[in-house]
Scaffold this motif. Structure first.
Motif, short mmCIF file in Angstrom:
data_model
loop_
_atom_site.label_atom_id
_atom_site.label_comp_id
_atom_site.label_asym_id
_atom_site.label_seq_id
_atom_site.Cartn_x
_atom_site.Cartn_y
_atom_site.Cartn_z
N GLN A 31 -12.56 -9.54 8.98
CA GLN A 31 -12.31 -8.92 10.29
C GLN A 31 -13.34 -7.82 10.56
O GLN A 31 -13.87 -7.71 11.65
CB GLN A 31 -10.90 -8.35 10.31
N GLU B 206 -10.31 -13.48 12.83
CA GLU B 206 -10.61 -13.12 14.23
C GLU B 206 -12.08 -13.37 14.57
O GLU B 206 -12.82 -12.45 14.92
CB GLU B 206 -10.21 -11.67 14.49
N TYR C 193 0.88 -1.16 0.00
CA TYR C 193 0.00 0.00 0.00
C TYR C 193 0.92 1.22 0.00
O TYR C 193 1.48 1.55 1.05
CB TYR C 193 -0.89 0.03 1.25
N HIS D 178 -5.81 -13.52 17.38
CA HIS D 178 -4.83 -13.07 18.37
C HIS D 178 -4.91 -13.92 19.64
O HIS D 178 -4.13 -13.71 20.57
CB HIS D 178 -5.07 -11.60 18.74
N PRO E 192 1.60 -10.04 15.03
CA PRO E 192 1.24 -8.77 15.68
C PRO E 192 0.31 -7.92 14.81
O PRO E 192 0.15 -8.18 13.62
CB PRO E 192 2.59 -8.05 15.85
N ASN E 193 -0.27 -6.90 15.42
CA ASN E 193 -1.06 -5.93 14.66
C ASN E 193 -0.22 -5.38 13.52
O ASN E 193 0.95 -5.03 13.71
CB ASN E 193 -1.50 -4.76 15.56
N GLY E 194 -0.81 -5.34 12.35
CA GLY E 194 -0.11 -4.78 11.20
C GLY E 194 0.85 -5.75 10.52
O GLY E 194 1.55 -5.36 9.57
N ALA E 195 0.87 -7.01 10.96
CA ALA E 195 1.81 -7.98 10.37
C ALA E 195 1.43 -8.35 8.94
O ALA E 195 2.28 -8.82 8.18
CB ALA E 195 1.87 -9.24 11.23
N GLY E 196 0.16 -8.20 8.59
CA GLY E 196 -0.27 -8.53 7.23
C GLY E 196 -1.29 -9.64 7.16
O GLY E 196 -1.62 -10.12 6.07
N LYS E 197 -1.83 -10.05 8.30
CA LYS E 197 -2.75 -11.21 8.33
C LYS E 197 -4.00 -10.95 7.49
O LYS E 197 -4.39 -11.77 6.65
CB LYS E 197 -3.13 -11.54 9.79
N THR E 198 -4.66 -9.83 7.78
CA THR E 198 -5.90 -9.54 7.05
C THR E 198 -5.60 -9.32 5.57
O THR E 198 -6.38 -9.75 4.70
CB THR E 198 -6.59 -8.30 7.67
N VAL F 23 4.10 1.13 2.11
CA VAL F 23 3.96 0.07 3.12
C VAL F 23 3.90 -1.30 2.44
O VAL F 23 3.00 -1.56 1.64
CB VAL F 23 2.68 0.28 3.97
N ALA G 288 2.86 -4.70 2.87
CA ALA G 288 2.01 -5.46 3.79
C ALA G 288 2.32 -6.96 3.71
O ALA G 288 2.25 -7.67 4.72
CB ALA G 288 0.53 -5.21 3.48
N1 ATP Z 1 -6.30 -0.36 2.79
C1 ATP Z 1 -5.08 -0.09 3.26
N2 ATP Z 1 -4.45 1.05 2.91
C2 ATP Z 1 -3.21 1.33 3.36
N3 ATP Z 1 -2.51 0.53 4.20
C3 ATP Z 1 -3.10 -0.61 4.58
C4 ATP Z 1 -4.41 -0.99 4.14
N4 ATP Z 1 -4.72 -2.18 4.69
C5 ATP Z 1 -3.67 -2.53 5.43
N5 ATP Z 1 -2.71 -1.60 5.37
C6 ATP Z 1 -1.41 -1.67 6.04
O1 ATP Z 1 -0.83 -2.94 5.73
C7 ATP Z 1 -0.18 -3.47 6.87
C8 ATP Z 1 -0.80 -4.82 7.20
O2 ATP Z 1 -2.14 -4.61 7.64
P1 ATP Z 1 -3.10 -5.82 7.99
O3 ATP Z 1 -4.45 -5.23 8.26
O4 ATP Z 1 -3.00 -6.86 6.97
O5 ATP Z 1 -2.44 -6.35 9.33
P2 ATP Z 1 -3.02 -7.41 10.38
O6 ATP Z 1 -1.92 -8.37 10.65
O7 ATP Z 1 -4.29 -7.98 9.91
O8 ATP Z 1 -3.24 -6.49 11.65
P3 ATP Z 1 -4.31 -6.61 12.87
O9 ATP Z 1 -3.83 -7.71 13.75
O10 ATP Z 1 -4.19 -5.27 13.52
O11 ATP Z 1 -5.65 -6.86 12.28
C9 ATP Z 1 -0.33 -2.45 7.98
O12 ATP Z 1 0.83 -1.66 7.99
C10 ATP Z 1 -1.52 -1.63 7.54
O13 ATP Z 1 -1.43 -0.32 8.02
#
Ligand code: ATP
Length: 349
Positions: A100, A172, A34, A204, A58-64, A37, A39
């Motif tokens: 999510q 989740e 993104y 988580h 962790p949060n922001g790791a890229g799972k979603t 970033v 992801a």
């Molecule tokens: N639509 C988007 N636009 C810009 N950046 C994004 C977008 N979606 C995710 N990101 C970024 O991509 C990275 C991974 O996000 P993602 O939501 O996949 O993490 P996650 O592991 O699911 O986190 P969480 O545990 O908080 O749900 C993060 O840095 C997030 O800020």
């Protein structure tokens, strides 16, 4: 048999093949950015038929983002095959997705919502049975907007299974659900898996993943850093069994710790192997590497140096320990642990 090396882990096709399953999900070199970033950074992932595959990080790791890439709800570079097709052409009847974030129309009851989503498929399960599966049968006529957070989440889970999918993505699923509700969702996942549904579970809740997943991948900074069966990951990365000692009053000072260590050094017990270490905790100390049969020797050693304790808790390493270690988030003692023979080094194991 599972590759659990932190440095080079990928949820490989070999793992799935060794598990005796044909791959249902294959991602190779999956990348997604993104802007600046990154992801997902070259992720390989393979899930075998009938597997419950856990994804943690962790949060922001890229799972979603990975779930979205695998389900075709976002585009990504690399090769992705789901049930033998690309995500955009796979038969939707065969896929279930609990995202999510999910905001269904609020002025519908739980029953109407499940019925509505069931109507999007050629073939859907009976609404009452689905509501029963997620523990919503008694609250089925309440508008979605007035349901509690946990009831909403259960209803969303119901919309993900109403088409009786072969492959179910749960991002989740138990967030906000109370302990009894979580258990019922766990039993549901177990039932679905026993009936042959492949489940891709993001969570988580480490206890949830440890209980449910056949294999787990740990994602950090967009890359898979470890993958394997929970027991294998715990054996390789979970660390030692530990005895938590809660002391009367404040935590121990360095002299207490040194005294306890010296006392334990003098104990000859098979259950206290070489390499045992002691580290301070906010309310006491932690003895690492002690097995249950060695607890008595520790108690004797504490008594011998006059350290009084309130409680003892022994615990085996868990998936949470694996997570904390491999993400660098494990507990850091305030003044460092004391390892026998190298007290100056101290610190983490
Ligand atoms: N639509 C988007 N636009 C810009 N950046 C994004 C977008 N979606 C995710 N990101 C970024 O991509 C990275 C991974 O996000 P993602 O939501 O996949 O993490 P996650 O592991 O699911 O986190 P969480 O545990 O908080 O749900 C993060 O840095 C997030 O800020």
């Amino acid at each position: 048999m599972n590759e659990t090396t932190a440095a080079s882990a990928s949820a490989s096709a070999t793992d799935a093949a060794e598990a005796g399953d044909a791959p249902v999900v294959v991602g190779e070199g999956v990348r997604k950015s993104y802007g600046d970033v990154v992801a997902l950074d070259d992720v390989d992932v393979t899930v075998g038929e009938g597997e419950v595959f856990g994804l943690i990080g962790p949060n922001g790791a890229g799972k979603t983002t990975l779930v979205r890439a695998l389900t075709g709800t976002t585009d990504a570079e690399g090769t992705i095959r789901v049930l033998g097709s690309s995500p955009s052409t796979v038969d939707p009847q065969r896929i279930g997705l609990l995202p999510q974030s999910f905001d269904p129309p609020e002025r519908l009851t739980a029953r109407e919502l499940v019925d509505y989503y069931g109507g999007l498929y050629e073939d859907a399960r009976e609404v009452e049975a689905v509501l029963d599966d997620v523990g919503m049968a008694d609250d089925a006529d309440v508008w979605y907007e007035t349901l509690s957070g946990g009831q909403k989440r259960r209803t969303c889970v119901a919309t993900g299974i109403v088409n009786d999918p072969d492959l179910l993505f749960l991002d989740e699923p138990t967030t906000g659900i109370d302990p009894a509700g979580r258990r019922s969702i766990h039993r549901l996942v177990e039932r679905l898996a026993a009936d042959g549904t492949t489940v891709f579970l993001t969570s988580h809740a480490m206890d949830e993943v440890e209980r449910l997943a056949d294999r787990v991948a740990l994602l950090r900074d967009g890359g898979v850093v470890a993958v394997g069966a929970p027991a294998d990951l715990i054996a390789e990365h979970g660390g030692d069994p530990r005895l938590e000692v809660s002391l009367d009053g404040s935590g121990p000072d360095d002299a207490d710790l040194e005294a306890v260590r010296n006392a334990l050094d003098g104990v000859e017990a098979e259950a206290i192997p070489d390499g045992l270490a002691i580290e301070p905790t906010p309310d006491g100390l932690r003895v690492l590497g002690v097995r249950p049969e060695g607890i008595g020797a520790v108690v004797d050693a504490l008594g011998a140096v006059g350290v009084e304790f309130e409680s003892l808790t022994w615990a085996e390493p868990s998936l949470e320990d694996v997570y904390l270690r491999l993400t660098g988030e494990e507990y850091s003692p305030r003044s460092g642990g004391i390892a026998p023979g190298n007290p100056e080094e101290g610190g983490s194991r």
